[in-house]
Enzyme design. Structure first.
Site, PDB file in Angstrom:
ATOM      1  N   TYR A  63       0.805  -1.219   0.000  1.00 34.59           N
ATOM      2  CA  TYR A  63       0.000   0.000   0.000  1.00 34.59           C
ATOM      3  C   TYR A  63       0.841   1.273   0.000  1.00 34.59           C
ATOM      4  CZ  TYR A  63      -3.567  -3.299   1.748  1.00 34.59           C
ATOM      5  OH  TYR A  63      -4.415  -4.369   1.935  1.00 34.59           O
ATOM      6  N   SER A 155      -2.604 -14.260   3.822  1.00 35.93           N
ATOM      7  CA  SER A 155      -3.680 -13.528   3.149  1.00 35.93           C
ATOM      8  C   SER A 155      -3.902 -14.082   1.745  1.00 35.93           C
ATOM      9  CB  SER A 155      -3.334 -12.036   3.072  1.00 35.93           C
ATOM     10  OG  SER A 155      -4.357 -11.312   2.420  1.00 35.93           O
ATOM     11  N   GLN A 179      -6.452 -13.575   6.244  1.00 32.27           N
ATOM     12  CA  GLN A 179      -7.206 -12.428   5.721  1.00 32.27           C
ATOM     13  C   GLN A 179      -7.496 -12.663   4.242  1.00 32.27           C
ATOM     14  OE1 GLN A 179      -6.149  -7.860   4.764  1.00 32.27           O
ATOM     15  NE2 GLN A 179      -5.882  -8.387   6.923  1.00 32.27           N
ATOM     16  N   SER A 249     -12.507   3.447   4.131  1.00 29.41           N
ATOM     17  CA  SER A 249     -13.108   4.631   3.532  1.00 29.41           C
ATOM     18  C   SER A 249     -12.168   5.808   3.735  1.00 29.41           C
ATOM     19  CB  SER A 249     -14.474   4.943   4.156  1.00 29.41           C
ATOM     20  OG  SER A 249     -15.017   6.124   3.574  1.00 29.41           O
ATOM     21  N   ARG A 254     -18.247   8.284   6.574  1.00 29.79           N
ATOM     22  CA  ARG A 254     -18.390   6.851   6.334  1.00 29.79           C
ATOM     23  C   ARG A 254     -17.589   6.043   7.361  1.00 29.79           C
ATOM     24  NH1 ARG A 254     -22.593   5.654   4.929  1.00 29.79           N
ATOM     25  NH2 ARG A 254     -21.720   3.563   5.043  1.00 29.79           N
TER      26      ARG A 254
END
Length: 291
Positions: A63, A155, A179, A249, A254
């Site tokens: 990420y 994952s 995950q 989000s 949210r």
């Protein structure tokens, strides 16, 4: 903190509920995901999540926001006198590319986040082949022995990939968490059953189906009955299935709204209705069948 699992009475679930991992650590049942959040947006979103009460923050090497997520946690803890130990931070290995390389990646992730240790570290995928998976797992477990990782998991693994890791169980710990993309439209029954049989807690990284089915008539009908939004129904479904849900989000409203799922309960019939929606929907990627 209270404890919750797949057999816990649903009305006992609260925002502070945790699920026990097999290694003795506890993971919050509702977390905040940071996929596709970058830079200032990543930092601000994590801050909003922490301020809203989330205590599980999910990041990854892939990420490229470990630094921002970690800094948001550090700043929040300092400003609110919250102990670092109350925040459960997850990161993940991007590439299964050899023992030495994996060890360096783990050390870099710990340094990037600045938190001193990572609460849960996952192999992000099974890509690379059996030998690569096993070498990565050995490196992760050795890092756990060194104390820079508290819990270890996987994952988006298929059952054969999981077995490759289980084959090392005589010498190395088995994963405590798996995950994977889980929601009513992607049940993954075989993978879920195999993971649970081998003592893993399931984490749903796509509990909101990435918004792809928000207008589905079954979801809308159940949401109307409870006076809730379809997102609330999806998240509540995850929790009542015993999964750790990790919605994401970038919007403050949210982020807060996604926590409003502890004042109602889905009935057995409604869970069955949602279970029947399975269509093997892939919302992002699915490496569970790679060699």
């Amino acid at each position: 903190m209270s404890s919750a699992g797949s057999n816990a009475p649903r009305h006992e679930l609260t925002f502070t509920s945790t699920t026990a991992l097999r290694d003795g650590n506890n993971i919050p049942i509702l977390g905040f995901g940071t996929y596709e959040l970058d830079g200032v947006e990543a930092y601000q979103s994590v801050r909003w999540a922490l301020e809203a009460g989330y205590r599980l923050i999910d990041s990854a090497e892939w990420y490229e926001n470990e630094k921002e997520a970690g800094q948001a946690i550090l700043d929040f803890c300092k400003e609110t006198n919250t102990p670092r130990s109350e925040i459960f931070y997850t990161s993940k290995l991007k590439n299964n590319n050899g023992y030495a390389s994996v060890k360096k990646c783990i050390e870099r992730s710990v340094k990037e986040c600045g938190l001193g240790y990572i609460d849960l570290y996952l192999m992000h995928s099974p890509i690379g082949g059996k030998n690569a998976r096993q070498e990565s797992w050995k490196a992760i477990c050795d890092a756990q022995k060194e104390g820079i990782i508290r819990s270890v998991g996987i994952s988006t693994f298929g059952t054969t990939h999981i077995q490759d890791i289980l084959d090392l169980s005589a010498e190395y710990p088995t994963p405590v968490a798996h995950q994977i993309d889980l929601h009513p439209f992607m049940a993954r029954t075989e993978i879920v059953e195999f993971s649970r049989k081998n003592g893993m807690v399931l984490e749903a990284w796509g509990p909101l189906v990435r918004g792809m089915r928000f207008n589905h008539h079954t979801l809308r009908s159940i949401a109307t009955k409870h006076g809730k939004e379809t997102a609330h129904i999806l998240l509540r479904y995850s929790l009542q299935k015993g999964y750790v849900a990790i919605p994401k989000s970038a919007r403050k409203d949210r982020i807060i709204a996604n926590t409003q799922i502890f004042d109602f309960e889905l009935t057995t019939e409604e869970i069955a209705q949602l279970d029947a929606l399975d269509e093997a929907l892939v919302t992002d990627w699915d490496p569970t069948t790679v060699q």
